[in-house]
Design an enzyme around this catalytic site. Structure first.
Site, mmCIF file in Angstrom:
data_model
loop_
_atom_site.group_PDB
_atom_site.id
_atom_site.type_symbol
_atom_site.label_atom_id
_atom_site.label_comp_id
_atom_site.label_asym_id
_atom_site.label_seq_id
_atom_site.Cartn_x
_atom_site.Cartn_y
_atom_site.Cartn_z
ATOM 1 N N GLU A 92 0.750 -1.134 -0.066
ATOM 2 C CA GLU A 92 0.088 -0.066 -0.016
ATOM 3 C C GLU A 92 0.937 1.235 -0.122
ATOM 4 O O GLU A 92 0.167 2.371 0.144
ATOM 5 C CB GLU A 92 -0.911 -0.081 1.330
ATOM 6 C CG GLU A 92 -0.386 -0.045 2.389
ATOM 7 C CD GLU A 92 -0.028 -1.250 2.991
ATOM 8 O OE1 GLU A 92 -0.060 -1.553 4.453
ATOM 9 O OE2 GLU A 92 0.259 -2.406 2.345
ATOM 10 N N LEU B 77 3.437 4.113 1.608
ATOM 11 C CA LEU B 77 3.652 4.702 2.475
ATOM 12 C C LEU B 77 2.348 5.632 3.178
ATOM 13 O O LEU B 77 2.303 6.790 3.035
ATOM 14 C CB LEU B 77 4.870 5.888 2.605
ATOM 15 C CG LEU B 77 6.218 5.030 2.673
ATOM 16 C CD1 LEU B 77 7.176 6.024 2.411
ATOM 17 C CD2 LEU B 77 6.359 4.330 4.038
ATOM 18 N N HIS B 78 1.362 4.995 3.177
ATOM 19 C CA HIS B 78 0.036 5.432 3.528
ATOM 20 C C HIS B 78 -0.467 4.878 4.685
ATOM 21 O O HIS B 78 -0.061 3.580 5.312
ATOM 22 C CB HIS B 78 -0.961 5.051 2.379
ATOM 23 C CG HIS B 78 -0.685 5.721 1.090
ATOM 24 N ND1 HIS B 78 -0.523 7.195 0.890
ATOM 25 C CD2 HIS B 78 0.092 5.284 -0.008
ATOM 26 C CE1 HIS B 78 0.045 7.435 -0.275
ATOM 27 N NE2 HIS B 78 0.295 6.004 -0.745
ATOM 28 N N ALA B 79 -1.200 5.582 5.585
ATOM 29 C CA ALA B 79 -1.923 5.060 6.887
ATOM 30 C C ALA B 79 -0.999 4.241 7.863
ATOM 31 O O ALA B 79 0.138 5.172 8.376
ATOM 32 C CB ALA B 79 -3.058 4.315 6.512
ATOM 33 N N PRO C 262 1.507 2.008 7.417
ATOM 34 C CA PRO C 262 2.851 1.980 7.082
ATOM 35 C C PRO C 262 3.627 3.281 7.338
ATOM 36 O O PRO C 262 4.869 3.403 7.755
ATOM 37 C CB PRO C 262 3.000 1.568 5.788
ATOM 38 C CG PRO C 262 1.775 0.824 5.264
ATOM 39 C CD PRO C 262 0.677 1.401 6.458
#
Length: 92
Positions: free
Chosen positions: A12, A14-16, A18
């Site tokens: 996914e 570098l979102h939410a 991570p």
């Protein structure tokens, strides 16, 4: 200046979650580290807002950099975290 080029291992990007793992890991090093998408402008790697603004996706290459003492070891650990998509910073 020490640099590491690394491919993002989290599917996914570098979102939410991570991004949160990454910011905590960078902050725990105690060193000023920047991150940039390859060819892009660097941002403070300890800034969640800056990190999310990169729009870094899984498989993108990013550049981690720092000119602080001890940067090589810290960047190696952070680069491993990113490339392997880990949930915590590897031991020193």
């Amino acid at each position: 200046m020490a640099e590491r080029r690394v491919t993002i291992g989290w599917p996914e990007g570098l979102h939410a979650r991570p991004a949160s793992v990454f910011v905590r890991a960078v902050t725990s090093t105690g060193l000023p580290i920047t991150i940039a998408k390859e060819g892009g402008n660097p941002v403070n790697a300890a800034s969640m807002l800056g990190l999310l603004g990169l729009g870094a996706e899984g498989g993108d290459t990013v550049v981690l950099a720092s000119d602080a003492d001890g940067a090589d070891q810290a960047l190696d650990r952070v680069a491993t975290l990113v490339s392997e998509g880990l949930d915590e910073l590897p031991a020193a």
